[in-house]
Design a protein around this motif. Structure first.
Motif, PDB file in Angstrom:
ATOM      1  N   ILE A 185      -1.425  52.077 -77.113  1.00 20.65           N
ATOM      2  CA  ILE A 185      -0.379  52.728 -77.894  1.00 20.65           C
ATOM      3  C   ILE A 185      -0.547  54.234 -77.796  1.00 20.65           C
ATOM      4  O   ILE A 185      -1.613  54.746 -77.449  1.00 20.65           O
ATOM      5  N   LEU A 186       0.519  54.923 -78.123  1.00 22.88           N
ATOM      6  CA  LEU A 186       0.514  56.378 -78.157  1.00 22.88           C
ATOM      7  C   LEU A 186       0.385  56.856 -79.598  1.00 22.88           C
ATOM      8  O   LEU A 186       0.607  56.085 -80.551  1.00 22.88           O
ATOM      9  N   ALA A 187       0.053  58.104 -79.761  1.00 24.04           N
ATOM     10  CA  ALA A 187      -0.018  58.672 -81.106  1.00 24.04           C
ATOM     11  C   ALA A 187       1.359  58.614 -81.762  1.00 24.04           C
ATOM     12  O   ALA A 187       2.363  58.976 -81.152  1.00 24.04           O
ATOM     13  N   GLY A 188       1.385  58.140 -83.000  1.00 28.63           N
ATOM     14  CA  GLY A 188       2.638  58.047 -83.733  1.00 28.63           C
ATOM     15  C   GLY A 188       3.294  56.680 -83.677  1.00 28.63           C
ATOM     16  O   GLY A 188       4.271  56.435 -84.396  1.00 28.63           O
ATOM     17  N   GLU A 189       2.788  55.774 -82.843  1.00 28.60           N
ATOM     18  CA  GLU A 189       3.372  54.433 -82.783  1.00 28.60           C
ATOM     19  C   GLU A 189       2.967  53.618 -84.008  1.00 28.60           C
ATOM     20  O   GLU A 189       1.904  53.828 -84.602  1.00 28.60           O
ATOM     21  N   THR A 190       3.835  52.648 -84.377  1.00 34.50           N
ATOM     22  CA  THR A 190       3.625  51.846 -85.584  1.00 34.50           C
ATOM     23  C   THR A 190       2.648  50.709 -85.303  1.00 34.50           C
ATOM     24  O   THR A 190       2.816  49.955 -84.344  1.00 34.50           O
ATOM     25  N   VAL A 191       1.641  50.612 -86.169  1.00 31.29           N
ATOM     26  CA  VAL A 191       0.680  49.509 -86.090  1.00 31.29           C
ATOM     27  C   VAL A 191       1.046  48.410 -87.089  1.00 31.29           C
ATOM     28  O   VAL A 191       0.803  47.231 -86.849  1.00 31.29           O
ATOM     29  N   GLY A 192       1.641  48.771 -88.218  1.00 27.61           N
ATOM     30  CA  GLY A 192       2.061  47.791 -89.220  1.00 27.61           C
ATOM     31  C   GLY A 192       3.126  48.392 -90.117  1.00 27.61           C
ATOM     32  O   GLY A 192       3.184  49.608 -90.317  1.00 27.61           O
ATOM     33  N   ARG A 193       3.985  47.522 -90.678  1.00 31.62           N
ATOM     34  CA  ARG A 193       5.009  47.931 -91.635  1.00 31.62           C
ATOM     35  C   ARG A 193       4.628  47.367 -92.992  1.00 31.62           C
ATOM     36  O   ARG A 193       4.395  46.169 -93.130  1.00 31.62           O
ATOM     37  N   ILE A 194       4.578  48.245 -94.000  1.00 32.02           N
ATOM     38  CA  ILE A 194       4.091  47.859 -95.326  1.00 32.02           C
ATOM     39  C   ILE A 194       5.191  48.102 -96.348  1.00 32.02           C
ATOM     40  O   ILE A 194       5.737  49.213 -96.442  1.00 32.02           O
ATOM     41  N   ALA A 195       5.513  47.052 -97.114  1.00 28.33           N
ATOM     42  CA  ALA A 195       6.494  47.167 -98.199  1.00 28.33           C
ATOM     43  C   ALA A 195       5.772  47.623 -99.452  1.00 28.33           C
ATOM     44  O   ALA A 195       4.827  46.980 -99.913  1.00 28.33           O
ATOM     45  N   THR A 196       6.197  48.739 -99.978  1.00 21.41           N
ATOM     46  CA  THR A 196       5.545  49.312-101.158  1.00 21.41           C
ATOM     47  C   THR A 196       6.544  49.425-102.302  1.00 21.41           C
ATOM     48  O   THR A 196       7.749  49.313-102.119  1.00 21.41           O
ATOM     49  N   GLY A 197       6.008  49.656-103.492  1.00 23.42           N
ATOM     50  CA  GLY A 197       6.863  49.855-104.649  1.00 23.42           C
ATOM     51  C   GLY A 197       7.389  48.536-105.195  1.00 23.42           C
ATOM     52  O   GLY A 197       7.061  47.444-104.740  1.00 23.42           O
ATOM     53  N   LYS A 198       8.262  48.644-106.174  1.00 21.60           N
ATOM     54  CA  LYS A 198       8.817  47.484-106.852  1.00 21.60           C
ATOM     55  C   LYS A 198       9.917  46.845-106.033  1.00 21.60           C
ATOM     56  O   LYS A 198      10.679  47.527-105.350  1.00 21.60           O
ATOM     57  N   TYR A 199      10.001  45.507-106.098  1.00 22.09           N
ATOM     58  CA  TYR A 199      11.072  44.807-105.408  1.00 22.09           C
ATOM     59  C   TYR A 199      12.343  44.821-106.266  1.00 22.09           C
ATOM     60  O   TYR A 199      12.279  44.886-107.489  1.00 22.09           O
ATOM     61  N   TYR A 200      13.473  44.774-105.598  1.00 26.02           N
ATOM     62  CA  TYR A 200      14.749  44.716-106.290  1.00 26.02           C
ATOM     63  C   TYR A 200      15.712  43.873-105.469  1.00 26.02           C
ATOM     64  O   TYR A 200      15.424  43.501-104.332  1.00 26.02           O
ATOM     65  N   LEU A 201      16.842  43.546-106.054  1.00 17.19           N
ATOM     66  CA  LEU A 201      17.874  42.762-105.377  1.00 17.19           C
ATOM     67  C   LEU A 201      19.011  43.682-104.968  1.00 17.19           C
ATOM     68  O   LEU A 201      19.481  44.499-105.772  1.00 17.19           O
ATOM     69  N   ARG A 202      19.439  43.547-103.739  1.00 18.36           N
ATOM     70  CA  ARG A 202      20.583  44.329-103.252  1.00 18.36           C
ATOM     71  C   ARG A 202      21.787  43.400-103.128  1.00 18.36           C
ATOM     72  O   ARG A 202      21.717  42.362-102.473  1.00 18.36           O
ATOM     73  N   LEU A 203      22.874  43.806-103.770  1.00 18.33           N
ATOM     74  CA  LEU A 203      24.103  43.021-103.773  1.00 18.33           C
ATOM     75  C   LEU A 203      25.127  43.668-102.856  1.00 18.33           C
ATOM     76  O   LEU A 203      25.202  44.896-102.759  1.00 18.33           O
ATOM     77  N   SER A 204      25.917  42.823-102.216  1.00 16.17           N
ATOM     78  CA  SER A 204      27.026  43.286-101.396  1.00 16.17           C
ATOM     79  C   SER A 204      28.276  42.576-101.901  1.00 16.17           C
ATOM     80  O   SER A 204      28.440  41.369-101.695  1.00 16.17           O
ATOM     81  N   LEU A 205      29.143  43.328-102.570  1.00 12.53           N
ATOM     82  CA  LEU A 205      30.281  42.742-103.272  1.00 12.53           C
ATOM     83  C   LEU A 205      31.588  43.122-102.600  1.00 12.53           C
ATOM     84  O   LEU A 205      31.700  44.190-101.983  1.00 12.53           O
ATOM     85  N   PRO A 206      32.621  42.280-102.715  1.00  5.99           N
ATOM     86  CA  PRO A 206      33.934  42.643-102.176  1.00  5.99           C
ATOM     87  C   PRO A 206      34.479  43.921-102.813  1.00  5.99           C
ATOM     88  O   PRO A 206      34.188  44.238-103.967  1.00  5.99           O
ATOM     89  N   GLU A 207      35.263  44.629-102.041  1.00  8.35           N
ATOM     90  CA  GLU A 207      35.782  45.930-102.484  1.00  8.35           C
ATOM     91  C   GLU A 207      36.612  45.816-103.757  1.00  8.35           C
ATOM     92  O   GLU A 207      36.664  46.756-104.552  1.00  8.35           O
ATOM     93  N   ARG A 208      37.235  44.676-103.995  1.00 12.99           N
ATOM     94  CA  ARG A 208      38.097  44.548-105.172  1.00 12.99           C
ATOM     95  C   ARG A 208      37.318  44.625-106.488  1.00 12.99           C
ATOM     96  O   ARG A 208      37.900  44.822-107.554  1.00 12.99           O
ATOM     97  N   HIS A 209      35.990  44.456-106.419  1.00 15.95           N
ATOM     98  CA  HIS A 209      35.170  44.540-107.627  1.00 15.95           C
ATOM     99  C   HIS A 209      34.576  45.933-107.835  1.00 15.95           C
ATOM    100  O   HIS A 209      33.775  46.124-108.748  1.00 15.95           O
ATOM    101  N   ALA A 210      34.981  46.895-107.038  1.00 11.94           N
ATOM    102  CA  ALA A 210      34.371  48.228-107.101  1.00 11.94           C
ATOM    103  C   ALA A 210      34.556  48.870-108.471  1.00 11.94           C
ATOM    104  O   ALA A 210      33.647  49.533-108.981  1.00 11.94           O
ATOM    105  N   THR A 211      35.724  48.701-109.081  1.00 16.20           N
ATOM    106  CA  THR A 211      35.981  49.341-110.370  1.00 16.20           C
ATOM    107  C   THR A 211      35.406  48.568-111.543  1.00 16.20           C
ATOM    108  O   THR A 211      35.435  49.053-112.676  1.00 16.20           O
ATOM    109  N   GLN A 212      34.868  47.376-111.299  1.00 25.67           N
ATOM    110  CA  GLN A 212      34.351  46.546-112.391  1.00 25.67           C
ATOM    111  C   GLN A 212      32.830  46.548-112.463  1.00 25.67           C
ATOM    112  O   GLN A 212      32.265  46.053-113.436  1.00 25.67           O
ATOM    113  N   ILE A 213      32.168  47.075-111.442  1.00 24.75           N
ATOM    114  CA  ILE A 213      30.710  47.117-111.430  1.00 24.75           C
ATOM    115  C   ILE A 213      30.252  48.405-112.085  1.00 24.75           C
ATOM    116  O   ILE A 213      30.691  49.498-111.715  1.00 24.75           O
ATOM    117  N   ARG A 214      29.379  48.275-113.064  1.00 22.97           N
ATOM    118  CA  ARG A 214      28.902  49.432-113.812  1.00 22.97           C
ATOM    119  C   ARG A 214      27.374  49.446-113.819  1.00 22.97           C
ATOM    120  O   ARG A 214      26.731  48.399-113.906  1.00 22.97           O
TER     121      ARG A 214
END
Length: 339
Positions: free
Chosen positions: A178-207
């Motif tokens: 490997i060269l300098a700067g190449e990735t050896v591992g990917r680490i997930a840090t911090g708190k987990y959360y859920l990501r939602l993908s909603l239809p555009e028609r609900h844009a004004t109803q999500i708060r």
């Protein structure tokens, strides 16, 4: 011969004895409840940090694997560059050479100072010897600094975990170059959360700060346990950009640290509200597949056929929504065993 009047009286008495005894009342009232829409949420980590090699070379050892928990600063791999050992040997040899020259320059300076005291040499000769000595000292200092750089490069062969978290992937193997700067591992840090993908028609109803319900692990309603068994969550961010006709929102929920990153689960989100009348579950009587609710009428108890909806909570009590059959203010009779 049995008289018809006596027969009808007996049947009426038997019917009354077969009905449950009602002793309590519940006043039906219209309440506003949220309308929930089931969507899929994907578990994400707040940060995914790459652990990168600081020098180029060959991977000699790997101490991590996918799914493993690591702590910040922990050595997760070793990268070795064999050229650094050769450069270190060359630096050591150069330092020895310069130290020898330094010793000679020191002897020359001492001799010149002694001869100056006897009046054999001039001050110019002493100054020249002093300059040669200073040059030798500076050369030794520079060579030692070069060797320190090589030592530092050798120590940077240890790949360190940049943060505490869970290893998502290890894209290298033993013996990989490997060269300098190449990735050896990917680490997930911090708190987990859920990501939602909603239809555009609900844009004004999500708060932001709206409460949602998060199902258990599994993408089907049965596997997720349904709305009744869902845990509460909170919308913490609604992204201002609509991408491909979808609104993106992040949900904060406790207890998903053991989920897989990118795992999907059902989430029920409020997309509106409507007025509904609810009754306690114990007030519902089912006969021949039809649901009834007994109300207090002007001429006595009256069974009313109803169509039921979903379960919701009002004033901290679980109620069953009645879609048709009741009106606001109806007095519902509750059986004695429900008191």
């Amino acid at each position: 011969m049995i008289r018809p009047t006596s027969l009808l009286s007996g049947l009426a008495l038997a019917a009354l004895l077969a009905l449950p005894a009602f002793a309590g009342e519940f006043t039906a009232k219209s309440v506003t409840i949220p309308e929930l829409k089931a969507v899929f949420g994907q578990v994400e980590s707040s940060n995914v940090v790459p652990a990168r090699a600081r020098i180029g070379g060959t991977i000699r050892s790997i101490a991590i694997q996918e799914g493993q928990e690591v702590k910040e600063g922990e050595v997760i791999a070793e990268v070795v560059d064999e050229k650094l050992a050769l450069q270190r040997d060359a630096a050591d040899a150069r330092i020895k050479q310069l130290n020898s020259q330094l010793d000679n320059a020191k002897l020359a300076l001492d001799r010149a100072q002694q001869l100056l005291g006897r009046g054999v040499v001039s001050q110019a000769n002493v100054d020249q010897a002093k300059m040669n000595y200073d040059v030798a000292v500076n050369q030794v200092t520079a060579a030692e600094a070069d060797r320190a750089v090589i030592e530092q490069q050798s120590s940077e062969g240890s790949v360190l975990a940049p943060a505490t978290g869970r290893v998502l992937s290890v894209p290298v193997t033993l013996g990989s170059v490997i060269l300098a700067g190449e990735t050896v591992g990917r680490i997930a840090t911090g708190k987990y959360y859920l990501r939602l993908s909603l239809p555009e028609r609900h844009a004004t109803q999500i708060r932001t700060e709206s409460t949602v319900l998060v199902g258990r692990r599994g993408m089907s309603t049965s596997a997720s346990g349904g709305v009744d068994a869902a845990r509460p969550g909170r919308i913490v961010k609604v992204y201002p950009e609509i991408v491909d006709g979808r609104v993106i929102a992040d949900v904060d929920v406790d207890g998903i640290g053991d989920f897989f990153v990118n795992e999907r689960t059902l989430v029920w989100i409020p997309v509106g509200s409507h007025d509904a009348i609810g009754v306690p579950a114990e007030a519902i009587i089912t006969r021949h597949g039809v649901d009834y609710v007994r109300i207090a009428g002007a001429d006595g108890p009256l069974d009313v056929a109803v169509i039921l909806g979903s379960t919701f909570e009002a004033d901290g009590k679980p109620l069953v929504e009645v879609l048709t059959g009741l009106r606001d203010g109806d007095r519902i009779l509750l059986p004695e065993d429900a008191q």
